[in-house]
Motif scaffolding. Structure first.
Motif, short mmCIF file in Angstrom:
data_model
loop_
_atom_site.label_atom_id
_atom_site.label_comp_id
_atom_site.label_asym_id
_atom_site.label_seq_id
_atom_site.Cartn_x
_atom_site.Cartn_y
_atom_site.Cartn_z
N ARG A 55 0.84 -1.20 0.00
CA ARG A 55 0.00 0.00 0.00
C ARG A 55 0.87 1.25 0.00
O ARG A 55 2.08 1.20 0.22
CB ARG A 55 -0.91 0.00 1.22
N MET A 79 -9.17 12.22 -1.22
CA MET A 79 -8.75 10.90 -0.77
C MET A 79 -9.52 9.77 -1.45
O MET A 79 -10.68 9.92 -1.85
CB MET A 79 -8.88 10.77 0.75
N LYS A 80 -8.86 8.62 -1.54
CA LYS A 80 -9.52 7.40 -2.00
C LYS A 80 -10.59 6.98 -0.99
O LYS A 80 -10.42 7.21 0.23
CB LYS A 80 -8.50 6.26 -2.10
N SER A 115 -2.44 8.24 -1.45
CA SER A 115 -2.13 7.44 -0.27
C SER A 115 -3.30 6.59 0.18
O SER A 115 -4.47 7.01 0.13
CB SER A 115 -1.71 8.35 0.89
N ASP A 116 -2.98 5.40 0.63
CA ASP A 116 -3.97 4.55 1.32
C ASP A 116 -4.04 4.91 2.80
O ASP A 116 -5.09 4.77 3.43
CB ASP A 116 -3.59 3.08 1.15
N SER A 129 -10.87 4.15 0.07
CA SER A 129 -10.16 3.18 0.92
C SER A 129 -9.12 3.84 1.82
O SER A 129 -8.42 3.17 2.57
CB SER A 129 -9.47 2.13 0.05
N GLY A 130 -9.00 5.17 1.75
CA GLY A 130 -7.96 5.87 2.50
C GLY A 130 -8.30 6.05 3.96
O GLY A 130 -9.46 6.04 4.37
N ILE A 151 -14.32 7.93 3.33
CA ILE A 151 -13.00 7.33 3.52
C ILE A 151 -13.15 6.14 4.45
O ILE A 151 -14.18 5.98 5.11
CB ILE A 151 -11.96 8.34 4.07
N ILE A 168 -2.59 8.08 5.49
CA ILE A 168 -1.94 9.38 5.63
C ILE A 168 -1.60 9.58 7.09
O ILE A 168 -2.49 9.62 7.95
CB ILE A 168 -2.82 10.52 5.11
#
Length: 325
Positions: free
Chosen positions: A143, A219-220, A194-195, A222-223, A248, A197
């Motif tokens: 990741r 953000m993703k 980023s996954d 999945s983050g 998130i 942070i």
């Protein structure tokens, strides 16, 4: 001849007491209320800080030879006021970095593997419900970890992430060289790619609300955010909104905009927020390192010796001249 007095805002490890006892009388504040600290500091030559000091604590007459932060962050000390009064301030950098780094990694693993939810549901509900969380479980391996604040903590988490989990590491720019496995990146790149942070930066005018609605929107889904810095680096209202919406994956928070965290705070109702009471840096080992380091700096200041980590060096020469015996 009476020994000089060292005031502790809070207890320290006994190993620190033992360093101080031969050269100083130790005063222990019964509480950290502003009026208590302001009354007791009048008689102290050294102040060792583990609680937020009132902003006007240095306005009254005192005989302080120095202030020592039991730890790293200086936001508990009114630094501008100390410097204006010519009072040296020291801290103990790196003393709790390992503890904070391990806490951050622990939080990342909880978010990834959902272990906290499995534990809770296995205890309070049943086996199939608890086991269902494994469907959302992921691995840290491979990741992307974004690090905002490449100091002692940020570098250690980056090291663990890279070497132990083979994570891709993005880090904010720093004045000193970073390991080859860290890719320097802008905040926007960190938030987009980023996954996980990690927030490990000092609190300043530039970093206040560095995590805001605009950046959270990058953000993703999945983050996840991990904050082991200071609460105000995150706009909590914006974070609560994305956590409620499930925009998130989650957040791991050790620090908050208001501490202690109010009992009616919405974060306490969110299952995708993992919370701890500003305890990331507190372990048996780190307490010894912080207490011993702070006591050693206090001993140096009592002897008018320059601290190993002087945070406002511009006051030192004038301080020595003013206190020449």
């Amino acid at each position: 001849m009476a020994l000089p007095k060292v005031l502790l805002t809070n207890p320290i490890d006994p190993s620190g007491d033992r360093i101080l006892e031969p050269v100083a009388e130790i005063m222990r504040a019964p509480d950290a209320k502003p009026e208590t600290l302001k009354a007791m500091v009048r008689d102290a030559e050294i102040l060792i800080v583990r609680a937020f000091l009132p902003p006007d604590i240095f306005d009254q007459p005192n005989r302080l030879r120095g202030v020592v932060r039991h730890g790293v962050g200086l936001d508990m000390i009114p630094m501008e006021a100390a410097t204006a009064k010519g009072i040296p301030v020291a801290n103990v950098p790196g003393s709790n970095a390992e503890a904070v780094a391990e806490h951050a990694i622990c939080g990342m693993l909880l978010v990834a593997r959902q272990a906290h939810r499995m534990d809770s549901d296995l205890r309070t509900r049943d086996w199939p419900i608890a086991r269902a969380h494994s469907d959302a479980s992921t691995e840290l391996f491979g990741r992307t970890l974004g690090v905002i604040g490449m100091g002692n903590v940020g570098r250690r988490v980056a090291e663990i992430g890279s070497l132990a989990f083979r994570m891709r590491i993005l880090g904010t720019p720093t004045r000193t060289a970073v390991p080859a496995y860290v890719e320097t990146a802008t905040l926007e790149k960190i938030f987009r790619e980023s996954d996980f942070i990690l927030l490990s930066c000092p609190l300043s005018a530039e970093t206040k609300h560095i995590v805001n609605a605009e950046r959270l929107a990058l953000m993703k889904p999945s983050g996840a955010i991990i904050n082991v810095a200071r609460g105000p680096v995150i706009d909590e209202d914006a974070l609560v909104a994305v956590l409620k919406a499930g925009s998130i994956r989650g957040a791991v928070l050790d620090v908050f905009e208001k501490q202690p965290l109010p009992r009616d705070h919405p974060l306490l109702t969110l299952g995708n927020a993992i919370l701890s009471p500003h305890a990331a840096g507190i372990t048996e080992e780190s307490m010894k390192r912080m207490s011993q380091g702070a006591a050693q700096e206090a001993v140096r200041l009592l002897a008018f010796e320059k601290p190993m980590s002087l945070c406002n060096p511009e006051v030192w020469d004038a301080h020595l001249k003013r206190n020449q015996r």
